[in-house]
Design a protein around this motif. Structure first.
Motif, short mmCIF file in Angstrom:
data_model
loop_
_atom_site.label_atom_id
_atom_site.label_comp_id
_atom_site.label_asym_id
_atom_site.label_seq_id
_atom_site.Cartn_x
_atom_site.Cartn_y
_atom_site.Cartn_z
N GLY A 157 0.80 -1.21 0.00
CA GLY A 157 0.00 0.00 0.00
C GLY A 157 0.84 1.26 0.00
O GLY A 157 0.53 2.24 -0.69
N LEU A 160 2.26 2.24 -3.30
CA LEU A 160 1.31 2.78 -4.26
C LEU A 160 1.03 4.27 -4.06
O LEU A 160 0.34 4.87 -4.88
CB LEU A 160 -0.01 2.01 -4.16
N VAL A 161 1.54 4.84 -2.96
CA VAL A 161 1.26 6.26 -2.70
C VAL A 161 1.78 7.13 -3.83
O VAL A 161 1.08 8.01 -4.35
CB VAL A 161 1.87 6.68 -1.35
N PHE A 164 -0.37 6.79 -6.86
CA PHE A 164 -1.63 7.52 -6.76
C PHE A 164 -1.44 9.00 -7.07
O PHE A 164 -2.32 9.63 -7.68
CB PHE A 164 -2.22 7.36 -5.36
N ASP A 167 -1.36 9.21 -10.73
CA ASP A 167 -2.71 9.04 -11.26
C ASP A 167 -3.52 10.32 -11.12
O ASP A 167 -4.30 10.68 -12.02
CB ASP A 167 -3.43 7.91 -10.52
N TRP A 168 -3.36 11.02 -10.00
CA TRP A 168 -4.09 12.26 -9.79
C TRP A 168 -3.70 13.30 -10.85
O TRP A 168 -4.57 13.98 -11.41
CB TRP A 168 -3.81 12.80 -8.39
N LEU A 196 -10.47 8.90 -8.85
CA LEU A 196 -9.28 8.30 -8.26
C LEU A 196 -9.64 7.18 -7.30
O LEU A 196 -8.93 6.17 -7.22
CB LEU A 196 -8.46 9.37 -7.54
N LEU A 197 -10.74 7.33 -6.56
CA LEU A 197 -11.18 6.29 -5.64
C LEU A 197 -11.51 5.01 -6.40
O LEU A 197 -11.12 3.91 -6.01
CB LEU A 197 -12.40 6.77 -4.86
N LEU A 199 -10.43 4.13 -9.38
CA LEU A 199 -9.19 3.60 -9.93
C LEU A 199 -8.36 2.90 -8.85
O LEU A 199 -7.76 1.85 -9.10
CB LEU A 199 -8.39 4.73 -10.57
N SER A 200 -8.34 3.46 -7.64
CA SER A 200 -7.57 2.88 -6.54
C SER A 200 -8.16 1.54 -6.12
O SER A 200 -7.41 0.59 -5.83
CB SER A 200 -7.54 3.85 -5.36
N ARG A 203 -7.19 -1.02 -8.74
CA ARG A 203 -5.79 -1.39 -8.67
C ARG A 203 -5.50 -2.20 -7.40
O ARG A 203 -4.71 -3.13 -7.42
CB ARG A 203 -4.91 -0.13 -8.70
N GLY A 204 -6.15 -1.84 -6.28
CA GLY A 204 -5.96 -2.61 -5.05
C GLY A 204 -6.44 -4.04 -5.19
O GLY A 204 -5.81 -4.97 -4.68
#
Length: 263
Positions: A157, A160-161, A164, A167-168, A196-197, A199-200, A203-204
């Motif tokens: 996790g 992935l920061v 992200f 991605d933003w 983004l939520l 997409l997250s 991906r998660g």
């Protein structure tokens, strides 16, 4: 690049970078645990003075230190001013307006609060800007014996920061190119955050499936690619944290400033 990516100067920093992250975590928590036991400016000032000397041996450049600690330098005076205006009133009163009372007690409490935030936050930042997330996961799994599933999930996790953030920026450029970013800023932020939520979550889910397929959730003892040692260098850092905490507490008690929060 992640939020915990190492940012240190060459030379002296190599020694701090090689210190096990578990030792850095232990030193930070130990010092913070002692400082929160009392609300007085003496113990916080002594701890901050000792930490300032130790910062010289951390190998962190002044520019990096200033940039990474900006939130702390902003939070400390803000908390101090709030405490000054709305803290417990005692002693001589210098100014009052409605619920605001500036007194001897609120001034002392404001100074203690600001110094305490600096004394707790600065060493934590200095120690953890030299931490690599993988080294931290190795230490948590091998030294502290935390469950491997929890440690590796947290590491994944954290990795992935940075993705992200990319991605933003990509979503912002894509929405602007399509002409959907011309409305109000609040509406644009809400729509982009929801995208983004989604997409997250996707991906998660894919990451969790991939990790399960590779045996990360399998029972039994897990092996580690890199050993995580806890030796003399780590014990020296923990001992430095203990020494600073003991010295700050001793000076505070001897000067009669110690104010135990549970007392």
């Amino acid at each position: 690049m992640t939020l915990l990516a190492p940012a240190v100067a060459p030379g002296r920093a190599a020694g701090m970078r090689r210190v096990n992250p578990v030792a850095k975590l232990a030193a930070s928590l130990l010092l913070a645990g002692v400082l929160v036991l009392s609300i007085d400016w003496v113990s916080a000032a002594v701890a901050l003075a000792c930490e300032s000397v130790l910062f010289l041996f951390a190998g962190v450049s002044l520019r990096t230190l200033v940039l990474r600690t900006v939130p702390i330098w902003l939070a400390a005076p803000a908390a101090g001013v709030t405490t000054l205006l709305y803290g417990q009133a005692s002693g001589q009163e210098y100014w009052a307006f409605g619920l605001i009372h500036v007194t001897d007690g609120s001034i002392a409490l404001a100074v203690a609060t600001a110094l305490r935030i600096l004394a707790i936050g600065l060493p934590a930042v200095v120690l953890f800007i030299t931490v690599d997330p993988t080294d931290l996961a190795d230490g948590l799994g091998q030294v502290l014996r935390l469950p491997a599933r929890f440690v590796l999930g947290g590491l994944a996790g954290l990795r992935l920061v940075g993705l992200f953030l990319e991605d933003w920026r990509a979503l912002e450029l894509a929405r602007r190119a399509r002409g959907v970013a011309d409305g109000s800023r609040l509406r644009r932020f809400a729509g982009q955050a929801f995208a983004l939520l989604v997409l997250s979550i996707r991906r998660g889910s894919k990451l969790a499936t991939a990790m399960e397929a590779r045996g990360f959730g399998a029972p039994g003892e897990r092996t580690w690619a890199r050993p995580s040692a806890f030796g003399a260098r780590e014990w020296a850092l923990v001992a430095a944290g203990v020494l600073v905490a003991v010295l700050a507490t001793t000076v505070s008690v001897l000067t009669g400033s110690w104010n135990f929060v549970l007392g």
